[in-house]
Design a protein around this motif. Structure first.
Motif, PDB file in Angstrom:
ATOM      1  N   GLY A   1      26.869 -38.822 103.705  1.00 54.91           N
ATOM      2  CA  GLY A   1      25.825 -38.971 104.711  1.00 54.91           C
ATOM      3  C   GLY A   1      26.297 -39.708 105.957  1.00 54.91           C
ATOM      4  N   TYR A   2      27.069 -40.754 105.771  1.00 58.05           N
ATOM      5  CA  TYR A   2      27.553 -41.543 106.901  1.00 58.05           C
ATOM      6  C   TYR A   2      28.830 -40.975 107.518  1.00 58.05           C
ATOM      7  CZ  TYR A   2      24.182 -45.327 106.645  1.00 58.05           C
ATOM      8  OH  TYR A   2      23.021 -46.053 106.696  1.00 58.05           O
ATOM      9  N   TYR A   3      29.625 -40.299 106.716  1.00 55.67           N
ATOM     10  CA  TYR A   3      30.904 -39.770 107.194  1.00 55.67           C
ATOM     11  C   TYR A   3      31.009 -38.283 106.851  1.00 55.67           C
ATOM     12  CZ  TYR A   3      31.515 -44.757 107.415  1.00 55.67           C
ATOM     13  OH  TYR A   3      31.317 -46.089 107.690  1.00 55.67           O
ATOM     14  N   PRO A   4      30.195 -37.448 107.507  1.00 59.37           N
ATOM     15  CA  PRO A   4      30.123 -36.024 107.161  1.00 59.37           C
ATOM     16  C   PRO A   4      31.425 -35.259 107.414  1.00 59.37           C
ATOM     17  CG  PRO A   4      28.826 -36.484 109.132  1.00 59.37           C
ATOM     18  CD  PRO A   4      29.264 -37.802 108.582  1.00 59.37           C
ATOM     19  N   SER A   5      32.334 -35.824 108.205  1.00 52.35           N
ATOM     20  CA  SER A   5      33.598 -35.129 108.455  1.00 52.35           C
ATOM     21  C   SER A   5      34.514 -35.164 107.231  1.00 52.35           C
ATOM     22  CB  SER A   5      34.327 -35.744 109.657  1.00 52.35           C
ATOM     23  OG  SER A   5      34.771 -37.052 109.343  1.00 52.35           O
ATOM     24  N   LEU A   6      34.243 -36.055 106.290  1.00 51.20           N
ATOM     25  CA  LEU A   6      35.080 -36.120 105.089  1.00 51.20           C
ATOM     26  C   LEU A   6      34.751 -34.946 104.166  1.00 51.20           C
ATOM     27  CD1 LEU A   6      35.037 -39.926 104.161  1.00 51.20           C
ATOM     28  CD2 LEU A   6      36.639 -38.685 105.615  1.00 51.20           C
ATOM     29  N   THR A   7      35.777 -34.355 103.611  1.00 50.17           N
ATOM     30  CA  THR A   7      35.566 -33.286 102.628  1.00 50.17           C
ATOM     31  C   THR A   7      35.121 -33.912 101.311  1.00 50.17           C
ATOM     32  OG1 THR A   7      37.806 -33.348 101.741  1.00 50.17           O
ATOM     33  CG2 THR A   7      37.432 -31.940 103.695  1.00 50.17           C
ATOM     34  N   MET A   8      34.557 -33.122 100.436  1.00 52.42           N
ATOM     35  CA  MET A   8      34.146 -33.664  99.138  1.00 52.42           C
ATOM     36  C   MET A   8      35.365 -34.106  98.327  1.00 52.42           C
ATOM     37  SD  MET A   8      31.017 -34.035  99.389  1.00 52.42           S
ATOM     38  CE  MET A   8      30.809 -34.799  97.801  1.00 52.42           C
TER      39      MET A   8
ATOM     40  N   VAL B   1      30.720 -49.631  95.529  1.00 53.18           N
ATOM     41  CA  VAL B   1      30.132 -48.947  96.689  1.00 53.18           C
ATOM     42  C   VAL B   1      30.592 -49.566  98.007  1.00 53.18           C
ATOM     43  CG1 VAL B   1      27.952 -50.229  96.686  1.00 53.18           C
ATOM     44  CG2 VAL B   1      28.024 -47.940  97.651  1.00 53.18           C
ATOM     45  N   LYS B   2      30.661 -50.885  98.079  1.00 57.78           N
ATOM     46  CA  LYS B   2      31.077 -51.537  99.327  1.00 57.78           C
ATOM     47  C   LYS B   2      32.518 -51.153  99.682  1.00 57.78           C
ATOM     48  CE  LYS B   2      31.436 -56.062 101.563  1.00 57.78           C
ATOM     49  NZ  LYS B   2      31.255 -57.513 101.371  1.00 57.78           N
ATOM     50  N   SER B   3      33.413 -51.221  98.714  1.00 57.82           N
ATOM     51  CA  SER B   3      34.805 -50.843  98.949  1.00 57.82           C
ATOM     52  C   SER B   3      34.932 -49.367  99.294  1.00 57.82           C
ATOM     53  CB  SER B   3      35.661 -51.155  97.718  1.00 57.82           C
ATOM     54  OG  SER B   3      35.686 -52.540  97.469  1.00 57.82           O
ATOM     55  N   ALA B   4      34.125 -48.532  98.659  1.00 58.10           N
ATOM     56  CA  ALA B   4      34.168 -47.092  98.920  1.00 58.10           C
ATOM     57  C   ALA B   4      33.737 -46.782 100.344  1.00 58.10           C
ATOM     58  CB  ALA B   4      33.298 -46.342  97.909  1.00 58.10           C
ATOM     59  N   VAL B   5      32.678 -47.431 100.815  1.00 60.88           N
ATOM     60  CA  VAL B   5      32.199 -47.195 102.182  1.00 60.88           C
ATOM     61  C   VAL B   5      33.239 -47.678 103.194  1.00 60.88           C
ATOM     62  CG1 VAL B   5      30.441 -47.827 103.881  1.00 60.88           C
ATOM     63  CG2 VAL B   5      29.762 -47.151 101.573  1.00 60.88           C
ATOM     64  N   LYS B   6      33.845 -48.838 102.945  1.00 58.07           N
ATOM     65  CA  LYS B   6      34.896 -49.339 103.836  1.00 58.07           C
ATOM     66  C   LYS B   6      36.069 -48.360 103.904  1.00 58.07           C
ATOM     67  CE  LYS B   6      34.453 -54.356 103.819  1.00 58.07           C
ATOM     68  NZ  LYS B   6      35.110 -55.603 103.393  1.00 58.07           N
ATOM     69  N   ALA B   7      36.487 -47.851 102.746  1.00 56.02           N
ATOM     70  CA  ALA B   7      37.608 -46.904 102.693  1.00 56.02           C
ATOM     71  C   ALA B   7      37.247 -45.590 103.381  1.00 56.02           C
ATOM     72  CB  ALA B   7      38.015 -46.654 101.245  1.00 56.02           C
ATOM     73  N   ALA B   8      36.006 -45.139 103.212  1.00 56.33           N
ATOM     74  CA  ALA B   8      35.551 -43.900 103.859  1.00 56.33           C
ATOM     75  C   ALA B   8      35.525 -44.077 105.373  1.00 56.33           C
ATOM     76  CB  ALA B   8      34.174 -43.510 103.343  1.00 56.33           C
ATOM     77  N   LYS B   9      35.077 -45.225 105.836  1.00 51.08           N
ATOM     78  CA  LYS B   9      35.039 -45.510 107.271  1.00 51.08           C
ATOM     79  C   LYS B   9      36.451 -45.464 107.848  1.00 51.08           C
ATOM     80  CE  LYS B   9      33.546 -49.012 110.603  1.00 51.08           C
ATOM     81  NZ  LYS B   9      32.915 -50.333 110.782  1.00 51.08           N
ATOM     82  N   LYS B  10      37.387 -46.081 107.164  1.00 53.42           N
ATOM     83  CA  LYS B  10      38.793 -46.103 107.604  1.00 53.42           C
ATOM     84  C   LYS B  10      39.356 -44.684 107.654  1.00 53.42           C
ATOM     85  CE  LYS B  10      43.295 -48.006 106.485  1.00 53.42           C
ATOM     86  NZ  LYS B  10      44.117 -48.650 105.465  1.00 53.42           N
ATOM     87  N   LEU B  11      39.122 -43.920 106.592  1.00 53.62           N
ATOM     88  CA  LEU B  11      39.632 -42.540 106.542  1.00 53.62           C
ATOM     89  C   LEU B  11      38.999 -41.686 107.625  1.00 53.62           C
ATOM     90  CD1 LEU B  11      41.355 -40.368 105.216  1.00 53.62           C
ATOM     91  CD2 LEU B  11      39.523 -40.043 103.532  1.00 53.62           C
ATOM     92  N   SER B  12      37.725 -41.856 107.859  1.00 52.12           N
ATOM     93  CA  SER B  12      37.014 -41.097 108.889  1.00 52.12           C
ATOM     94  C   SER B  12      37.599 -41.385 110.274  1.00 52.12           C
ATOM     95  CB  SER B  12      35.532 -41.438 108.853  1.00 52.12           C
ATOM     96  OG  SER B  12      34.820 -40.729 109.826  1.00 52.12           O
ATOM     97  N   LYS B  13      37.893 -42.655 110.539  1.00 53.34           N
ATOM     98  CA  LYS B  13      38.501 -43.025 111.832  1.00 53.34           C
ATOM     99  C   LYS B  13      39.888 -42.422 111.978  1.00 53.34           C
ATOM    100  CE  LYS B  13      36.058 -47.302 112.881  1.00 53.34           C
ATOM    101  NZ  LYS B  13      36.174 -48.766 113.053  1.00 53.34           N
ATOM    102  N   GLU B  14      40.655 -42.423 110.896  1.00 56.78           N
ATOM    103  CA  GLU B  14      42.004 -41.845 110.916  1.00 56.78           C
ATOM    104  C   GLU B  14      41.950 -40.342 111.199  1.00 56.78           C
ATOM    105  OE1 GLU B  14      43.786 -42.923 107.178  1.00 56.78           O
ATOM    106  OE2 GLU B  14      43.889 -45.044 107.717  1.00 56.78           O
ATOM    107  N   LYS B  15      40.987 -39.689 110.598  1.00 58.82           N
ATOM    108  CA  LYS B  15      40.848 -38.227 110.788  1.00 58.82           C
ATOM    109  C   LYS B  15      40.422 -37.883 112.227  1.00 58.82           C
ATOM    110  CE  LYS B  15      39.059 -35.415 107.872  1.00 58.82           C
ATOM    111  NZ  LYS B  15      38.232 -34.698 106.924  1.00 58.82           N
ATOM    112  N   ALA B  16      39.700 -38.807 112.859  1.00 63.84           N
ATOM    113  CA  ALA B  16      39.188 -38.547 114.216  1.00 63.84           C
ATOM    114  C   ALA B  16      40.270 -38.657 115.296  1.00 63.84           C
ATOM    115  CB  ALA B  16      38.050 -39.514 114.530  1.00 63.84           C
TER     116      ALA B  16
END
Length: 149
Positions: A84-91, A133-148
């Protein structure tokens, strides 16, 4: 055979977007894996809270429940939150973030579910971890920024 599984007899290749969840407790000292939980390095990917879960039940009531049926929705919720927060990430990326960001208990001695035998928690799942969940969201945010980039 354990069900569900990522590889059934009719398949050529295992499912790659599936997570199999073990149920953890809040007791980290020797009783982290719930006594009723499924387990195994090839059978379970990660653990999630599945004991003493205050939940809704019919007739507008609440009850403390337990089971992998409580743990699995915990992980589904983390996946939904990340997507929901990082829709650019693949499943597949969401799946990997959940696994990689789990709290590592692999080297701790824990009771084998349904037994008094003590084993390393790392032998009970592929990650030796409990979803965070907190660590997962932080990691997703980092990955999303890297992909951008």
């Amino acid at each position: 055979s354990n069900f569900p599984t990522s590889l059934y007899s009719f398949q050529q290749e295992p499912f790659t977007h599936m997570l199999t969840i073990g149920a953890s407790t809040r007791r980290h000292k020797g009783e982290l894996a719930a006594p009723f939980s499924n387990y195994g390095q090839k059978e379970v990917d990660v653990f999630a809270p599945g004991a003493e879960i205050y939940n809704t039940v019919p007739d507008n009531e609440y009850q403390e429940l337990q089971g992998t049926s409580m743990a699995s929705p915990m992980v589904a919720g983390v996946a939904a939150l990340i997507k929901g927060y990082y829709p650019s990430l693949t499943m597949q990326e969401v799946r990997q973030v959940i696994l990689d960001s789990s709290d590592d208990f692999a080297d701790t001695d824990q009771a084998l579910p349904g037994s008094d035998e003590m084993v390393k928690f790392g032998t009970l799942s592929a990650t030796g971890g409990v979803v965070n969940v907190k660590s997962a969201v932080k990691a997703a945010k980092k990955l999303s920024k890297e992909k951008a980039k």
